[in-house]
Design a protein around this motif. Structure first.
Motif, mmCIF file in Angstrom:
data_model
loop_
_atom_site.group_PDB
_atom_site.id
_atom_site.type_symbol
_atom_site.label_atom_id
_atom_site.label_comp_id
_atom_site.label_asym_id
_atom_site.label_seq_id
_atom_site.Cartn_x
_atom_site.Cartn_y
_atom_site.Cartn_z
ATOM 1 N N GLY A 153 5.034 36.871 10.271
ATOM 2 C CA GLY A 153 6.135 36.541 9.336
ATOM 3 C C GLY A 153 7.055 35.408 9.299
ATOM 4 O O GLY A 153 8.093 35.507 8.505
ATOM 5 N N GLU A 154 6.642 34.238 9.588
ATOM 6 C CA GLU A 154 7.059 32.946 9.703
ATOM 7 C C GLU A 154 7.034 32.152 8.357
ATOM 8 O O GLU A 154 6.138 31.522 8.385
ATOM 9 C CB GLU A 154 6.831 32.190 10.954
ATOM 10 N N THR A 155 7.754 32.694 7.341
ATOM 11 C CA THR A 155 7.387 32.237 5.925
ATOM 12 C C THR A 155 7.475 30.709 5.956
ATOM 13 O O THR A 155 6.669 30.149 5.283
ATOM 14 C CB THR A 155 8.188 32.932 4.888
ATOM 15 N N THR A 156 8.600 30.074 6.207
ATOM 16 C CA THR A 156 8.871 28.522 6.085
ATOM 17 C C THR A 156 7.890 27.688 6.772
ATOM 18 O O THR A 156 7.196 27.135 6.090
ATOM 19 C CB THR A 156 10.409 28.282 6.562
ATOM 20 N N GLU A 157 7.714 28.139 8.004
ATOM 21 C CA GLU A 157 6.633 27.127 8.773
ATOM 22 C C GLU A 157 5.260 27.576 8.136
ATOM 23 O O GLU A 157 4.358 26.635 8.252
ATOM 24 C CB GLU A 157 6.572 27.707 10.276
ATOM 25 N N LEU A 158 4.834 28.878 7.665
ATOM 26 C CA LEU A 158 3.653 29.143 7.344
ATOM 27 C C LEU A 158 3.288 28.355 5.826
ATOM 28 O O LEU A 158 2.208 27.496 5.962
ATOM 29 C CB LEU A 158 3.660 30.889 6.843
ATOM 30 N N ALA A 159 4.304 28.083 5.008
ATOM 31 C CA ALA A 159 4.116 27.301 3.673
ATOM 32 C C ALA A 159 3.800 25.898 4.039
ATOM 33 O O ALA A 159 3.242 25.251 3.535
ATOM 34 C CB ALA A 159 5.319 27.456 3.116
ATOM 35 N N SER A 160 4.637 25.485 5.159
ATOM 36 C CA SER A 160 4.344 23.934 5.569
ATOM 37 C C SER A 160 3.206 23.798 6.245
ATOM 38 O O SER A 160 2.398 22.899 5.910
ATOM 39 C CB SER A 160 5.604 23.702 6.636
ATOM 40 N N VAL A 161 2.496 24.557 6.998
ATOM 41 C CA VAL A 161 1.315 25.013 7.758
ATOM 42 C C VAL A 161 0.156 24.618 6.528
ATOM 43 O O VAL A 161 -0.726 24.015 6.927
ATOM 44 C CB VAL A 161 1.172 25.701 8.896
ATOM 45 N N MET A 162 0.293 25.570 5.650
ATOM 46 C CA MET A 162 -0.747 25.609 4.525
ATOM 47 C C MET A 162 -0.771 24.330 3.836
ATOM 48 O O MET A 162 -1.660 23.871 3.504
ATOM 49 C CB MET A 162 -0.270 26.719 3.785
ATOM 50 N N LYS A 163 0.424 23.867 3.350
ATOM 51 C CA LYS A 163 0.433 22.553 2.693
ATOM 52 C C LYS A 163 -0.265 21.471 3.572
ATOM 53 O O LYS A 163 -1.238 20.764 2.861
ATOM 54 C CB LYS A 163 2.066 22.149 2.601
ATOM 55 N N SER A 164 -0.033 21.311 4.876
ATOM 56 C CA SER A 164 -0.852 20.490 5.651
ATOM 57 C C SER A 164 -2.212 20.740 5.631
ATOM 58 O O SER A 164 -3.121 19.717 5.688
ATOM 59 C CB SER A 164 -0.328 20.642 7.160
ATOM 60 N N GLY A 165 -2.547 21.890 5.768
ATOM 61 C CA GLY A 165 -4.090 22.443 5.891
ATOM 62 C C GLY A 165 -4.698 22.009 4.484
ATOM 63 O O GLY A 165 -5.920 21.425 4.250
ATOM 64 N N SER A 166 -3.946 22.091 3.362
ATOM 65 C CA SER A 166 -4.631 21.727 2.089
ATOM 66 C C SER A 166 -4.875 20.231 1.949
ATOM 67 O O SER A 166 -5.982 19.691 1.389
ATOM 68 C CB SER A 166 -3.794 22.198 0.798
ATOM 69 N N PHE A 167 -3.916 19.425 2.420
ATOM 70 C CA PHE A 167 -4.123 17.858 2.491
ATOM 71 C C PHE A 167 -5.428 17.756 3.515
ATOM 72 O O PHE A 167 -6.163 16.644 3.158
ATOM 73 C CB PHE A 167 -2.863 17.171 2.954
ATOM 74 N N ALA A 168 -5.326 18.185 4.794
ATOM 75 C CA ALA A 168 -6.525 17.974 5.628
ATOM 76 C C ALA A 168 -7.898 18.216 4.869
ATOM 77 O O ALA A 168 -8.891 17.411 5.179
ATOM 78 C CB ALA A 168 -6.325 18.632 7.010
ATOM 79 N N LEU A 169 -7.629 19.496 4.092
ATOM 80 C CA LEU A 169 -9.188 19.728 3.542
ATOM 81 C C LEU A 169 -9.607 18.847 2.411
ATOM 82 O O LEU A 169 -10.688 18.556 2.204
ATOM 83 C CB LEU A 169 -8.948 21.336 2.615
ATOM 84 N N GLU A 170 -8.425 18.426 1.667
ATOM 85 C CA GLU A 170 -8.750 17.136 0.569
ATOM 86 C C GLU A 170 -9.464 15.973 1.422
ATOM 87 O O GLU A 170 -10.360 15.437 1.002
ATOM 88 C CB GLU A 170 -7.653 16.939 -0.133
#
Length: 196
Positions: A42-59
């Motif tokens: 339930g760590e919402t702020t860090e989760l959003a940040s990690v997901m953003k980084s993940g999407s860039f790495a995926l691109e």
């Protein structure tokens, strides 16, 4: 003297590039793992940040060598980005995130295998570690497939897991291993293309 400095500079730049591409592969999987853990805790702020980084790495992954999976990878990067507002609001369910992440694992694993296969048997020899990482991604990601496809992919992965370890051997067995698994690796790539 100037020439020596220039050679040193070029070497450093090249080392930086190779480190970056290696770090990118490692980082993407570690980001996906971290996203699941953060979602569960339930760590919402860090989760959003990690997901953003993940999407860039995926691109970044989508723009490696082969174009066969480019659109699918970019599509999953978009899907991950679309879930960020839910993550920020604390309403993102782990099962929904897991489904997207497992799809990403499948595509990344298949994309990396496909890139190596584009060079024929020679692309496989000496790449035991890279292929083992791809197989691991596919093993994790197959949870998202329907039962028949999951079973079929599981059989293919099992068939190549042991021979892959011999791809770094120098006594000629690497060529034998590459010949033995090339067709099955191609089937893995085709199955993921069809399933996703």
């Amino acid at each position: 003297m100037k020439r020596h400095v220039l050679i040193s500079f070029v070497t450093l730049v090249l080392l930086g590039f190779s480190h970056h591409s290696f770090a990118q592969k490692v980082t993407l999987e570690s980001l996906l793992e971290k996203a699941i853990k953060l979602s569960e805790s339930g760590e919402t702020t860090e989760l959003a940040s990690v997901m953003k980084s993940g999407s860039f790495a995926l691109e970044g992954e989508a723009n490696t060598r082969g174009n066969d999976f480019k659109e699918k990878l970019l599509g999953q990067a978009g899907a991950l980005k679309n879930l960020i507002p839910l993550a920020t609001a604390g309403t993102l369910k782990t099962e929904i995130l897991s489904k997207v992440i497992n799809s990403i694992r499948l595509l990344v694993g298949a994309n990396q295998i496909n890139n190596l296969l584009s060079e024929g048997k020679e692309g496989l020899i000496g790449n035991a570690e890279a292929l083992t990482e791809s197989i691991s991604l596919l093993q994790s990601g197959k949870a998202v497939l329907e039962s028949k496809q999951k079973e079929k992919l599981g059989d293919f992965l099992e068939a190549v897991s042991e021979p892959v370890k011999k791809l770094d051997d120098e006594d000629g067995s690497a060529k034998v291993a590459a010949s033995a698994i090339k067709k099955t690796l191609g089937r893995i790539v085709d199955l993921v293309k069809e399933a996703t």
